[in-house]
Design a protein around this motif. Structure first.
Motif, PDB file in Angstrom:
ATOM      1  N   LEU A   1      14.403  -7.598   3.987  1.00 56.71           N
ATOM      2  CA  LEU A   1      15.591  -8.118   4.632  1.00 56.71           C
ATOM      3  C   LEU A   1      14.701  -8.997   5.997  1.00 56.71           C
ATOM      4  CD1 LEU A   1      17.766  -5.198   5.057  1.00 56.71           C
ATOM      5  CD2 LEU A   1      18.186  -7.108   3.646  1.00 56.71           C
ATOM      6  N   PHE A   2      13.778  -8.113   6.337  1.00 62.59           N
ATOM      7  CA  PHE A   2      12.999  -9.183   7.554  1.00 62.59           C
ATOM      8  C   PHE A   2      12.609 -10.467   6.937  1.00 62.59           C
ATOM      9  CE2 PHE A   2       9.107 -10.309   9.661  1.00 62.59           C
ATOM     10  CZ  PHE A   2       9.594 -10.199  11.198  1.00 62.59           C
ATOM     11  N   GLY A   3      11.966 -10.525   5.526  1.00 64.03           N
ATOM     12  CA  GLY A   3      11.400 -11.820   5.099  1.00 64.03           C
ATOM     13  C   GLY A   3      12.544 -12.686   4.872  1.00 64.03           C
ATOM     14  N   ILE A   4      13.731 -12.194   4.525  1.00 67.78           N
ATOM     15  CA  ILE A   4      15.065 -13.406   4.071  1.00 67.78           C
ATOM     16  C   ILE A   4      15.395 -13.865   5.412  1.00 67.78           C
ATOM     17  CG2 ILE A   4      17.197 -13.296   3.450  1.00 67.78           C
ATOM     18  CD1 ILE A   4      16.508 -11.163   1.313  1.00 67.78           C
ATOM     19  N   ALA A   5      15.482 -12.819   6.573  1.00 71.08           N
ATOM     20  CA  ALA A   5      15.968 -13.482   7.751  1.00 71.08           C
ATOM     21  C   ALA A   5      14.914 -14.341   8.441  1.00 71.08           C
ATOM     22  CB  ALA A   5      16.018 -12.166   8.553  1.00 71.08           C
ATOM     23  N   ASP A   6      13.774 -14.051   7.995  1.00 70.75           N
ATOM     24  CA  ASP A   6      12.697 -15.008   8.757  1.00 70.75           C
ATOM     25  C   ASP A   6      12.754 -16.302   8.120  1.00 70.75           C
ATOM     26  OD1 ASP A   6      10.136 -16.061   9.720  1.00 70.75           O
ATOM     27  OD2 ASP A   6       9.428 -15.726   7.651  1.00 70.75           O
ATOM     28  N   LEU A   7      13.118 -16.555   6.647  1.00 72.22           N
ATOM     29  CA  LEU A   7      13.190 -17.713   5.964  1.00 72.22           C
ATOM     30  C   LEU A   7      14.353 -18.385   6.558  1.00 72.22           C
ATOM     31  CD1 LEU A   7      12.544 -19.520   3.680  1.00 72.22           C
ATOM     32  CD2 LEU A   7      13.822 -17.979   2.037  1.00 72.22           C
TER      33      LEU A   7
ATOM     34  N   VAL B   1       1.055  -1.216   0.019  1.00 73.04           N
ATOM     35  CA  VAL B   1       0.057  -0.013  -0.134  1.00 73.04           C
ATOM     36  C   VAL B   1       0.857   1.255   0.063  1.00 73.04           C
ATOM     37  CG1 VAL B   1      -1.684   1.275   1.446  1.00 73.04           C
ATOM     38  CG2 VAL B   1      -2.113  -1.202   1.021  1.00 73.04           C
ATOM     39  N   LEU B   2       1.827   1.078   0.776  1.00 71.61           N
ATOM     40  CA  LEU B   2       2.938   2.284   0.849  1.00 71.61           C
ATOM     41  C   LEU B   2       3.457   2.686  -0.556  1.00 71.61           C
ATOM     42  CD1 LEU B   2       4.827   1.932   4.274  1.00 71.61           C
ATOM     43  CD2 LEU B   2       3.089   3.668   3.644  1.00 71.61           C
ATOM     44  N   LEU B   3       3.898   1.650  -1.221  1.00 72.74           N
ATOM     45  CA  LEU B   3       4.478   1.750  -2.453  1.00 72.74           C
ATOM     46  C   LEU B   3       3.198   2.145  -3.577  1.00 72.74           C
ATOM     47  CD1 LEU B   3       6.793  -1.460  -2.881  1.00 72.74           C
ATOM     48  CD2 LEU B   3       7.440   1.174  -2.829  1.00 72.74           C
ATOM     49  N   ALA B   4       2.454   1.616  -3.632  1.00 70.86           N
ATOM     50  CA  ALA B   4       1.207   2.000  -4.306  1.00 70.86           C
ATOM     51  C   ALA B   4       0.755   3.536  -4.318  1.00 70.86           C
ATOM     52  CB  ALA B   4       0.078   1.237  -4.323  1.00 70.86           C
TER      53      ALA B   4
ATOM     54  N   ARG C   1      12.375   2.712   1.490  1.00 66.54           N
ATOM     55  CA  ARG C   1      12.885   2.147   2.511  1.00 66.54           C
ATOM     56  C   ARG C   1      12.206   1.016   3.125  1.00 66.54           C
ATOM     57  NH1 ARG C   1      16.413   5.931   6.443  1.00 66.54           N
ATOM     58  NH2 ARG C   1      17.157   6.501   4.516  1.00 66.54           N
ATOM     59  N   ALA C   2      10.837   1.202   3.252  1.00 66.94           N
ATOM     60  CA  ALA C   2      10.104   0.008   3.910  1.00 66.94           C
ATOM     61  C   ALA C   2      10.167  -1.254   3.180  1.00 66.94           C
ATOM     62  CB  ALA C   2       8.638   0.493   4.203  1.00 66.94           C
TER      63      ALA C   2
END
Length: 135
Positions: A99-105, A81-84, A92-93
């Motif tokens: 990065l958060f998604g990769i770390a979670d994986l 939504v922020l990007l749209a 930045r978000a």
């Protein structure tokens, strides 16, 4: 005369290039929003929390993997939504979300290996992760 013609030609080329670049950037942003929105399925990682609550999955795997997946899926919607909306700080978000998604994986795969029977089994000896086992 030839100099002004050349200058005019360069000016028009610059405008065409700028317009083409603008169109390609909007296409890239549209694709980025769609890719982010497609990550909403990760909310389904909450099943790990349900299996842990039912006693069929060790907490060492279920909590980090389940909470991380649910948060990644929820944040995917927010970042899309922020990007749209072309909000300030949206890129930045999006980078932080990636990065958060990769770390979670990485954490989920590592904890899955460490709680399942096999060579890297270092945690949850009393109740190993048999649902995500390769043996």
């Amino acid at each position: 005369m030839p100099i002004t013609t050349a200058a005019r030609f360069k000016w028009s080329d610059g405008i065409k290039t700028f317009e083409a670049r603008k169109r390609s950037q909007s296409r890239v942003k549209k694709i980025a929003v769609e890719l982010l929105a497609a990550q909403v399925y990760r909310i389904g990682g909450g099943i790990f929390l349900v299996l842990w609550a039912d006693g069929r999955m060790p907490w060492q795997f279920a909590l980090p993997a389940g909470i991380g997946d649910v948060m990644t899926g929820c944040f995917a919607v927010v970042v899309a939504v922020l990007l749209a909306q072309k909000a300030p700080g949206a890129l930045r978000a999006a980078c932080g979300w990636c990065l958060f998604g990769i770390a979670d994986l990485v954490v989920a795969v590592t904890m899955g290996a460490m709680t399942s029977p096999g060579l890297p089994h270092l945690l949850a000896f009393d109740a190993p992760n048999l649902l995500i086992s390769s043996e």
